[in-house]
Design an enzyme around this catalytic site. Sequence first.
Site, PDB file in Angstrom:
ATOM      1  N   ASP A  96     -89.818  50.941 -39.678  1.00 50.37           N
ATOM      2  CA  ASP A  96     -89.504  49.776 -38.838  1.00 50.37           C
ATOM      3  C   ASP A  96     -88.082  49.270 -39.104  1.00 50.37           C
ATOM      4  O   ASP A  96     -87.625  49.253 -40.257  1.00 50.37           O
ATOM      5  CB  ASP A  96     -90.538  48.686 -39.183  1.00 50.37           C
ATOM      6  N   HIS A  97     -87.396  48.846 -38.039  1.00 52.33           N
ATOM      7  CA  HIS A  97     -86.084  48.195 -38.158  1.00 52.33           C
ATOM      8  C   HIS A  97     -85.106  48.951 -39.040  1.00 52.33           C
ATOM      9  O   HIS A  97     -84.571  48.409 -40.002  1.00 52.33           O
ATOM     10  CB  HIS A  97     -86.234  46.770 -38.714  1.00 52.33           C
ATOM     11  N   HIS A 123     -88.640  36.514 -35.234  1.00 50.67           N
ATOM     12  CA  HIS A 123     -89.170  36.991 -36.517  1.00 50.67           C
ATOM     13  C   HIS A 123     -89.392  35.856 -37.516  1.00 50.67           C
ATOM     14  O   HIS A 123     -88.750  34.816 -37.447  1.00 50.67           O
ATOM     15  CB  HIS A 123     -88.181  37.981 -37.160  1.00 50.67           C
TER      16      HIS A 123
HETATM   17 ZN   LIG Z   1     -89.225  43.187 -35.862  1.00 50.28          ZN
END
Ligand SMILES: [Zn+2]
Length: 283
Positions: free
Chosen positions: A84-85, A182
């Site tokens: 992720d990311h 986020h």
């Molecule tokens: Zn995210």
Amino acid sequence: MTLATTGALIADAVRERGAVIAFNVISLEHAEGIVAGLESSGAPGILQISENAIRYHGGRLAPIVAASREIAAASSSSVAIHLDHVQDLSLARAGIAEAWPLGVSSIMVDAAHLDYAENVAVTAELVAEAHRTSLWVEAELGEIGGKNGAHAPGTRTDPYEAAAFVAETRVDGLAVAVGSSHAMTTATADLDLDLIERLAETVPVPLVLHGSSGVPTKVLRDAVARGIRKINVGTALNVGYTDRVRASLAADAHVTDPRRYLAPAREAVTESAARLSALLVAP
Ligand SMILES: [Zn+2]
């Protein structure tokens, strides 16, 4: 049960007009707790390990990812592993090269902080590299706030720009800015549901919602009804995890064995993953 792939789980979600939840793993207790939660709801899910989590583990990809793979592979639920990311280009390349042996079937290339042309260039290059080994690739357009502490609920992804971005990069899934942010510790964000619907009509790949911890469950269900197919959840797990650690330490000032406070923390993760996957995914 063998390890699932993100591409297959997302394809199921698309066919069923549902969604799959991707939960962020920081520690072994997260991975164990999430999978136990998925098993209790009977839902499939994704364990995702972010660049920040890898950095926390000394910049080493393999230990936390391989541990997650083993936990997923032993589960009675269908569980896939996702990176992720990923912003760091060398980590992205290492992640792509080492993906399949580590059980990883997908990666999010995060270049949304760059301007549009650079985002396209970086994403397209990494997508081509990832597609050579059939990885599923997610990218982001319209930076979703909150990664650096500042929430940016005003940011929105433009549907036509998003369609052009997908055509130019050949990405398989797109994270869109539709009102979530986020690292929110309360579920108070309002989503632009009409924009989700327009994006779903215009963009030819599944849509991903980040910052889902800040969104009330009912609104998440509405978002799925309008076309979100992958829901990323991190902070909601950590709120429960840390609350249990705090309560355990407060209840016993002399505790030294970490298992005394990590077991309740892991149980909190299980409860959150079970609740969310039962409400949003399970049949
Ligand atoms: Zn995210």
